[in-house]
Enzyme design. Structure first.
Site, PDB file in Angstrom:
ATOM      1  N   HIS A 165       0.680  -1.150   0.067  1.00  0.00           N
ATOM      2  CA  HIS A 165      -0.156   0.164   0.128  1.00  0.00           C
ATOM      3  C   HIS A 165       0.868   1.207  -0.066  1.00  0.00           C
ATOM      4  CE1 HIS A 165      -4.031   1.801   0.652  1.00  0.00           C
ATOM      5  NE2 HIS A 165      -3.252   2.733   1.063  1.00  0.00           N
TER       6      HIS A 165
ATOM      7  N   HIS B  81       1.399   5.363  -2.582  1.00  0.00           N
ATOM      8  CA  HIS B  81       0.792   6.151  -3.442  1.00  0.00           C
ATOM      9  C   HIS B  81       1.957   6.907  -4.216  1.00  0.00           C
ATOM     10  CE1 HIS B  81      -3.210   5.518  -1.487  1.00  0.00           C
ATOM     11  NE2 HIS B  81      -2.225   5.844  -0.312  1.00  0.00           N
TER      12      HIS B  81
ATOM     13  N   TYR C 139      -7.219  17.758  -0.651  1.00  0.00           N
ATOM     14  CA  TYR C 139      -6.037  17.812  -0.018  1.00  0.00           C
ATOM     15  C   TYR C 139      -5.219  18.112  -1.185  1.00  0.00           C
ATOM     16  CZ  TYR C 139      -4.768  13.103  -0.525  1.00  0.00           C
ATOM     17  OH  TYR C 139      -4.531  11.938  -1.093  1.00  0.00           O
TER      18      TYR C 139
ATOM     19  N   ARG D 145     -10.190   0.155  -6.286  1.00  0.00           N
ATOM     20  CA  ARG D 145     -10.498   0.780  -4.923  1.00  0.00           C
ATOM     21  C   ARG D 145     -11.850   1.656  -4.539  1.00  0.00           C
ATOM     22  NH1 ARG D 145      -6.941   5.418  -1.315  1.00  0.00           N
ATOM     23  NH2 ARG D 145      -7.091   3.989   0.555  1.00  0.00           N
TER      24      ARG D 145
ATOM     25  N   HIS E   8      -6.489  -0.417   6.049  1.00  0.00           N
ATOM     26  CA  HIS E   8      -6.040  -0.056   7.218  1.00  0.00           C
ATOM     27  C   HIS E   8      -6.751  -0.659   8.355  1.00  0.00           C
ATOM     28  CE1 HIS E   8      -4.178   2.848   4.908  1.00  0.00           C
ATOM     29  NE2 HIS E   8      -5.204   3.768   4.868  1.00  0.00           N
TER      30      HIS E   8
ATOM     31  N   ASP F 183       1.934   2.834   3.623  1.00  0.00           N
ATOM     32  CA  ASP F 183       1.106   3.880   3.330  1.00  0.00           C
ATOM     33  C   ASP F 183       1.669   5.156   2.841  1.00  0.00           C
ATOM     34  OD1 ASP F 183      -1.184   5.111   3.153  1.00  0.00           O
ATOM     35  OD2 ASP F 183      -1.363   5.707   5.416  1.00  0.00           O
TER      36      ASP F 183
END
Length: 310
Positions: free
Chosen positions: A43, A45, A61, A136, A195, A262
């Protein structure tokens, strides 16, 4: 029909600004733990470069650029061989940045995309050929939570991706759905909960929704990402309140667990975690070498269709 990550976010936030979020810790160092060969960060990005891959105007954001080159260097420092890149919400259904990263090293990267429900079959096949192995869906930021899960829309999407062998990753608060196990009993594809099910530690492991997640694990109808403990507890490292959740998912079914960093930890509003420390935290929570290999190597190969590591 449901847009799998950002349509509800857009409705809620299109009139608001998109403030910058905290950048990841600039220090790059190696952890104390030595991961097994073939370990996968399941996981992460990639964001940007913004000039090349502009963010959605409806984002909530604005991340600093976190490019595949930066991330690749981090992986080498962490001793992690492969990775799964998950489409961030700032891009909506524009998967170009993620796809560019996937094609830069097809053996090293797999992807989880965000798609529109009316996407053509030919486009799904192109995504598959690029290394995408799942989609997702964000069901956290919805306008009317009393409506419950949009299960009809989720089922439709699952039926679309089932022929490809993909899974459906959910960003959802499992604690808000006491009938979670019943809801996904006959779902068309595997479900992956991000998560730890995104259940805040204050709700405890006996929460009916989290117990439903554990039931799905035991019945091999779901997977859980051991990611983002800092997002679902109030303290800083070592996130002691999350230890019972870690033990609960391992007890339920260690063969259905994957781990992820993450990175770049978007929208973290507390102390920014260091990736080396997160690796060492995993090592302290999972001490058995055989179990580490199961979670870090064997399980990701099954879920994300990685070849055997050599």
């Amino acid at each position: 029909m449901l847009k799998t990550q950002t349509s509800n976010l857009s409705k809620l936030n299109s009139t608001h600004s998109a403030p910058p979020c905290q950048a990841p810790d600039p220090e790059i160092r190696s952890p104390k733990i030595v991961f097994p060969a073939g370990a996968v960060d399941c996981h992460a990005h990639v964001c940007g470069p913004e000039q090349q891959f502009p963010y959605s105007s409806e984002r909530i954001y604005t991340p600093p650029d976190a490019t595949v080159e930066q991330y690749d260097f981090l992986l080498r420092m962490l001793g992690v061989d492969r990775s799964v890149l998950v489409q961030p919400s700032v891009y909506g259904t524009d998967n170009r940045a993620m796809l560019a990263a996937l094609t830069s090293n097809p053996e090293k990267f797999r992807g989880v995309a965000v798609i529109d429900s009316d996407i053509a079959d030919a486009e799904l096949e192109k995504l598959h050929q690029s290394g995408v192995r799942g989609i997702r869906c964000n069901v956290v930021d919805v306008a009317d939570k009393s409506a419950g899960l949009p299960i009809q829309e989720l089922t439709y999407l699952a039926e679309r991706i089932a022929p490809l062998g993909w899974h459906l990753e959910l960003l959802m608060h499992a604690n808000e759905y006491p009938d979670l196990a019943k809801t996904f009993t006959n779902f068309p594809v595997d479900v992956v909960f991000g998560h730890f099910g995104y259940t805040h530690s204050k709700h405890g492991i006996n929460n009916p929704g989290f117990q439903g997640l554990l039931q799905l694990l035991r019945e091999e109808k779901a997977w859980v990402k051991m990611t983002g403990p800092y997002r679902i507890c109030d303290g800083d490292l070592p996130y002691a309140d999350m230890r019972p959740f870690n033990e609960a998912v391992i007890d339920a079914n260690p063969n259905r667990l994957v781990w992820g960093s993450d990175w770049p930890h978007v929208m973290v509003k507390k102390q920014m975690p260091h990736d080396a420390d997160l690796c060492d935290l995993f090592g302290s929570w999972v001490e058995d070498p055989a179990l580490r290999k199961t979670i870090l190597v064997n399980n990701p190969c099954i879920l994300y269709d990685f070849p055997a590591f050599s």
